[in-house]
Design an enzyme around this catalytic site. Structure first.
Site, mmCIF file in Angstrom:
data_model
loop_
_atom_site.group_PDB
_atom_site.id
_atom_site.type_symbol
_atom_site.label_atom_id
_atom_site.label_comp_id
_atom_site.label_asym_id
_atom_site.label_seq_id
_atom_site.Cartn_x
_atom_site.Cartn_y
_atom_site.Cartn_z
ATOM 1 N N MET A 1 -16.313 40.927 6.582
ATOM 2 C CA MET A 1 -17.392 41.784 6.067
ATOM 3 C C MET A 1 -18.545 41.675 7.060
ATOM 4 S SD MET A 1 -16.906 40.746 2.080
ATOM 5 C CE MET A 1 -15.986 39.278 2.515
ATOM 6 N N ASP B 1 -13.382 34.782 3.147
ATOM 7 C CA ASP B 1 -14.395 35.839 3.159
ATOM 8 C C ASP B 1 -15.449 35.560 4.222
ATOM 9 O OD1 ASP B 1 -13.647 37.704 1.071
ATOM 10 O OD2 ASP B 1 -13.953 36.040 -0.325
ATOM 11 N N HIS C 1 -7.397 33.411 0.952
ATOM 12 C CA HIS C 1 -8.309 34.495 1.334
ATOM 13 C C HIS C 1 -9.640 33.903 1.809
ATOM 14 C CE1 HIS C 1 -9.692 38.729 0.974
ATOM 15 N NE2 HIS C 1 -10.840 38.229 0.532
ATOM 16 N N ASP D 1 -9.630 43.194 -4.373
ATOM 17 C CA ASP D 1 -10.580 42.104 -4.152
ATOM 18 C C ASP D 1 -11.839 42.315 -4.990
ATOM 19 O OD1 ASP D 1 -11.932 39.962 -3.164
ATOM 20 O OD2 ASP D 1 -12.064 40.693 -1.095
ATOM 21 N N HIS E 1 -10.927 38.217 5.655
ATOM 22 C CA HIS E 1 -11.611 39.456 5.262
ATOM 23 C C HIS E 1 -12.956 39.492 5.968
ATOM 24 C CE1 HIS E 1 -13.467 41.811 1.589
ATOM 25 N NE2 HIS E 1 -13.474 42.511 2.697
ATOM 26 N N MET F 1 -18.734 36.753 6.053
ATOM 27 C CA MET F 1 -19.906 37.612 5.785
ATOM 28 C C MET F 1 -20.996 37.333 6.820
ATOM 29 S SD MET F 1 -20.138 37.277 1.674
ATOM 30 C CE MET F 1 -18.671 37.377 0.626
ATOM 31 N N SER G 1 -9.732 33.156 -3.243
ATOM 32 C CA SER G 1 -10.815 33.244 -2.253
ATOM 33 C C SER G 1 -11.562 31.919 -2.237
ATOM 34 C CB SER G 1 -11.790 34.353 -2.623
ATOM 35 O OG SER G 1 -12.986 34.173 -1.882
ATOM 36 N N MET H 1 -11.739 47.232 -2.587
ATOM 37 C CA MET H 1 -12.785 46.388 -3.176
ATOM 38 C C MET H 1 -13.081 46.874 -4.585
ATOM 39 S SD MET H 1 -13.517 44.174 -0.818
ATOM 40 C CE MET H 1 -14.745 43.360 -1.830
HETATM 41 C C1 DX5 Z 1 -16.508 39.640 -2.341
HETATM 42 C C2 DX5 Z 1 -15.344 38.910 -1.716
HETATM 43 C C3 DX5 Z 1 -14.322 38.469 -2.680
HETATM 44 C C4 DX5 Z 1 -14.820 37.501 -3.712
HETATM 45 C C5 DX5 Z 1 -13.979 37.605 -4.931
HETATM 46 O O1 DX5 Z 1 -17.331 40.113 -1.360
HETATM 47 O O2 DX5 Z 1 -14.717 39.738 -0.758
HETATM 48 O O3 DX5 Z 1 -13.172 37.967 -2.027
HETATM 49 O O4 DX5 Z 1 -14.835 36.187 -3.283
HETATM 50 O O5 DX5 Z 1 -14.544 36.787 -5.906
HETATM 51 P P1 DX5 Z 1 -14.282 37.008 -7.456
HETATM 52 O O6 DX5 Z 1 -12.810 36.890 -7.676
HETATM 53 O O7 DX5 Z 1 -15.077 35.903 -8.078
HETATM 54 O O8 DX5 Z 1 -14.785 38.389 -7.798
HETATM 55 ZN ZN ZN Z 2 -12.697 39.159 0.099
#
Ligand code: DX5
Ligand code: ZN
Length: 233
Positions: free
Chosen positions: A72, A39, A37, A177, A70, A41, A12, A141
């Site tokens: 969110m 993320d 990956h 994840d 991903h 948000m 990620s 998750m």
């Molecule tokens: C959390 C993200 C993850 C996150 C994982 O909301 O969706 O992808 O970056 O990070 P680690 O591996 O540090 O838990």
């Molecule tokens: Zn993620």
């Protein structure tokens, strides 16, 4: 993108140097990442803000493997086309993000992307049953979404086992994840996961000018996950 259930490590870039994404993506791929990956948000569905479609579009030319995006965000539907046009290979939406996840998954495939369905730690798998033939990936998750570096939630192991049984022979990836390390990766590989997202555990100790630790970290997670599969065979 052909389907297989071999272990795939998806770093990620939430844990990358935010001033250096192109070089960071190239570094993790050169060091053995299978997917990248991303993320996304929105500061609303989750309490953090990251990448809009122009940022994801800027990452695209650097990704030679698979860009796994991903989302969110809530609502999701108004942004699907923009993230698809930005070059996502996989677009994953959360089951909890709105009342019409069925429509969202249809729209993702309609936009030409593989469709992913993400489940928060508090969400059961009952609602997946009537969605399962619409998805290419289910993301479980193992932390509450929003931040990297959180602690792995062990109750999700049983969820993954039950999901794996529900999927059967369908070509659907199980992605994990949150909180993946060489210690937690084997638990999820044994339960039936094939895609392991890892942020902090991949990027720790390395940098663009010293990327070798990324490779060592990726190999350690992969070896731990594949090791447990070897002992199960
Ligand atoms: C959390 C993200 C993850 C996150 C994982 O909301 O969706 O992808 O970056 O990070 P680690 O591996 O540090 O838990
Ligand atoms: Zn993620």
């Amino acid at each position: 993108m052909s389907f297989d259930r071999t272990i795939k490590i998806a770093p990620s870039i939430l844990s990358a140097d935010f001033a250096n994404f192109g070089a960071e993506i190239q570094a993790i791929e050169a060091q053995g990442a299978d997917w990248v990956h991303v993320d996304v948000m929105d500061g609303h569905f989750v309490p953090n803000l990251t990448f809009g479609p122009p940022a994801v579009k800027a990452f695209r030319p650097h990704v030679k493997t698979v860009m796994d995006v991903h989302l969110m965000i809530a609502p999701v539907d108004p942004y699907i086309d923009a993230y698809a046009e930005a070059g996502a290979d996989i677009l994953t939406a959360h089951l909890e993000a709105g009342p019409h996840i069925h429509r969202t998954l249809q729209a993702i495939r309609g936009a030409g992307c593989k469709a992913g369905l993400a489940l928060n730690p508090g969400t059961g798998i009952e609602d997946v049953e009537y969605l399962i033939d619409m998805v290419d990936l289910i993301c479980v998750m193992t932390v509450n979404p929003g931040f990297g570096g959180q602690k792995f939630i062990h109750s999700q192991i049983d969820k993954v086992k039950r999901l794996r049984a529900m999927i059967g022979d369908r070509p659907v990836h199980i992605e994990i994840d949150g909180g993946i390390t060489p210690e937690t990766a084997p638990l999820m590989a044994a339960a039936g996961a094939d895609v392991l997202v890892a942020g902090s555990a991949v990027f720790k100790g390395g940098s663009v000018s010293d990327p070798a630790p990324y490779g060592a970290n990726i190999r350690a997670i992969r070896a731990a996950a594949e090791g447990v599969l070897g002992t199960m065979a």
